[in-house]
Scaffold this motif. Sequence first.
Motif, PDB file in Angstrom:
ATOM      1  N   UNK A  92      46.902  51.126  36.252  1.00 47.09           N
ATOM      2  CA  UNK A  92      44.839  50.587  35.393  1.00 47.09           C
ATOM      3  C   UNK A  92      44.853  49.558  35.629  1.00 47.09           C
ATOM      4  N   UNK A  93      44.057  48.815  36.420  1.00 43.41           N
ATOM      5  CA  UNK A  93      43.012  48.182  37.172  1.00 43.41           C
ATOM      6  C   UNK A  93      42.902  47.045  36.197  1.00 43.41           C
ATOM      7  N   UNK A  94      43.428  45.773  36.575  1.00 43.84           N
ATOM      8  CA  UNK A  94      42.912  45.013  34.716  1.00 43.84           C
ATOM      9  C   UNK A  94      42.121  43.828  35.742  1.00 43.84           C
ATOM     10  N   UNK A  95      40.819  43.285  34.292  1.00 34.40           N
ATOM     11  CA  UNK A  95      39.653  42.145  35.093  1.00 34.40           C
ATOM     12  C   UNK A  95      39.409  41.325  33.976  1.00 34.40           C
ATOM     13  N   UNK A  96      39.726  40.174  34.788  1.00 35.01           N
ATOM     14  CA  UNK A  96      39.022  38.806  33.727  1.00 35.01           C
ATOM     15  C   UNK A  96      37.712  38.709  33.801  1.00 35.01           C
ATOM     16  N   UNK A  97      37.269  37.564  32.703  1.00 34.78           N
ATOM     17  CA  UNK A  97      35.608  37.572  33.149  1.00 34.78           C
ATOM     18  C   UNK A  97      36.347  36.143  32.979  1.00 34.78           C
ATOM     19  N   UNK A  98      35.369  35.657  34.249  1.00 33.51           N
ATOM     20  CA  UNK A  98      35.808  34.535  34.454  1.00 33.51           C
ATOM     21  C   UNK A  98      35.080  33.474  33.984  1.00 33.51           C
ATOM     22  N   UNK A  99      35.180  32.473  33.800  1.00 34.06           N
ATOM     23  CA  UNK A  99      34.683  31.261  32.708  1.00 34.06           C
ATOM     24  C   UNK A  99      33.241  30.686  33.235  1.00 34.06           C
ATOM     25  N   UNK A 100      32.349  31.232  32.438  1.00 34.43           N
ATOM     26  CA  UNK A 100      31.460  31.000  32.987  1.00 34.43           C
ATOM     27  C   UNK A 100      30.883  31.372  34.814  1.00 34.43           C
ATOM     28  N   UNK A 101      31.196  32.097  35.358  1.00 37.49           N
ATOM     29  CA  UNK A 101      31.227  32.558  36.627  1.00 37.49           C
ATOM     30  C   UNK A 101      30.776  34.371  36.729  1.00 37.49           C
ATOM     31  N   UNK A 102      30.518  34.349  38.346  1.00 38.52           N
ATOM     32  CA  UNK A 102      28.882  35.310  37.469  1.00 38.52           C
ATOM     33  C   UNK A 102      30.113  36.665  37.680  1.00 38.52           C
ATOM     34  N   UNK A 103      31.996  36.375  38.390  1.00 34.81           N
ATOM     35  CA  UNK A 103      32.185  37.823  38.545  1.00 34.81           C
ATOM     36  C   UNK A 103      33.697  38.010  37.611  1.00 34.81           C
ATOM     37  N   UNK A 137      29.771  40.676  23.170  1.00 30.62           N
ATOM     38  CA  UNK A 137      28.169  39.499  24.538  1.00 30.62           C
ATOM     39  C   UNK A 137      28.285  39.502  26.358  1.00 30.62           C
ATOM     40  N   UNK A 138      29.669  39.150  26.003  1.00 32.24           N
ATOM     41  CA  UNK A 138      30.433  39.035  27.426  1.00 32.24           C
ATOM     42  C   UNK A 138      30.467  39.972  27.726  1.00 32.24           C
ATOM     43  N   UNK A 139      31.074  40.809  27.960  1.00 28.31           N
ATOM     44  CA  UNK A 139      31.510  42.124  28.982  1.00 28.31           C
ATOM     45  C   UNK A 139      30.239  42.222  28.774  1.00 28.31           C
ATOM     46  N   UNK A 140      29.596  43.303  28.018  1.00 31.82           N
ATOM     47  CA  UNK A 140      28.276  43.901  27.489  1.00 31.82           C
ATOM     48  C   UNK A 140      27.569  43.125  29.078  1.00 31.82           C
ATOM     49  N   UNK A 141      27.673  41.686  29.207  1.00 29.85           N
ATOM     50  CA  UNK A 141      26.200  41.356  30.120  1.00 29.85           C
ATOM     51  C   UNK A 141      27.177  41.527  31.782  1.00 29.85           C
ATOM     52  N   UNK A 142      28.488  42.050  31.524  1.00 27.53           N
ATOM     53  CA  UNK A 142      28.872  42.754  32.861  1.00 27.53           C
ATOM     54  C   UNK A 142      28.314  44.262  32.559  1.00 27.53           C
ATOM     55  N   UNK A 143      28.188  44.874  32.024  1.00 27.20           N
ATOM     56  CA  UNK A 143      27.895  46.046  32.077  1.00 27.20           C
ATOM     57  C   UNK A 143      28.438  47.298  31.430  1.00 27.20           C
ATOM     58  N   UNK A 144      29.642  46.189  31.263  1.00 24.57           N
ATOM     59  CA  UNK A 144      31.368  46.519  30.564  1.00 24.57           C
ATOM     60  C   UNK A 144      30.916  47.309  28.858  1.00 24.57           C
ATOM     61  N   UNK A 145      31.667  48.906  28.811  1.00 24.90           N
ATOM     62  CA  UNK A 145      30.949  48.995  27.905  1.00 24.90           C
ATOM     63  C   UNK A 145      32.227  49.463  27.282  1.00 24.90           C
TER      64      UNK A 145
END
Length: 142
Positions: A121-132, A54-62
């Motif tokens: 390969x670029x690796x990104x992490x969701x911020x806890x409660x962050x919008x980016x 759900x968290x990944x989907x909220x960022x548009x990440x399939x």
Amino acid sequence: MTDSDVTHAAAECPECFVELQQDRHWWLARPAGSRLVGVVVARDDMPPIKQQRDDLTAFGVPIDGFRHPAPETLETWEQRLVRLFGTLHRGDVVVVASVHALGRDRDEETRTLSALRGRGIVVKVLGHGDSHLHDAAHVATS
């Protein structure tokens, strides 16, 4: 989920991709076929897989091939990583809900991150409660 349900279009955000701040055409200039790839890890020390999804989907990440509940396999962690690496290509952007998805401890996280970056390969992490999204290298060292 429809496009209108996505709360943040990470792929087009210069704050999520510092690379876009340096070169407005970075994502457009990526290698042909590059993609955002969400990785969900089913492990006791990770958030529930549905929450990660759900968290990944909220960022548009399939999340390709996502199945819930995730089937249990008899693979070792290393075998799972090798299988993951086999699905990724130079220029892909892997997004995880937590840097801990990259390994079971800090050393393993660092080795996995280095191996992925070494393959372009670029690796990104969701911020806890962050919008980016955040660069995994900065998250792993903090």
